[in-house]
Scaffold this motif. Sequence first.
Motif: not given
Length: 151
Positions: A17, A26, A52, A131, A134
């Motif tokens: 990544t 990214c 994402s 998550k 975000k």
Amino acid sequence: MNPNDIKDLRKEFEAFTQAECMDGSCETEEGADLKDYPSYTEALYAKLVAPSVSGIYISRWDIKDIALEAGDSMAIHPRKRMFELLMKFATSKENMQLVLDALEKHMEEKIAIYTELMQSFPASSEIFQPKIDKGRKTMKLFPQIIEEYFA
């Protein structure tokens, strides 16, 4: 599977990544202006539907439910097409507010599921907490969306 295998796999993935994101493509831009996108539909799709970025996966059925709760009805299509149809419904400030309220409710329901999973399986916190973070950050964008597109 051996726990060391999982750690090795995680290190390998993180290295991959980082190598892929060297140019910064990214990473999400913290203060990215929604008007930097070609259309507000594109901007909102990038900010709200991309898991994402938003931390929450929004399926076609989720979009259908969000539309229904906001007062629109739609058939099942590919996700992007459904989102475009939802944005056609949300061309007024009032309708956009209804869509964002329904989306916020949906995201809160997903966050509740993530929280429950974290409580039941504490080791999953490292997966679900980002998550949740975000998702909360995305919901803080909602007033900015109304302000930028309907002020």
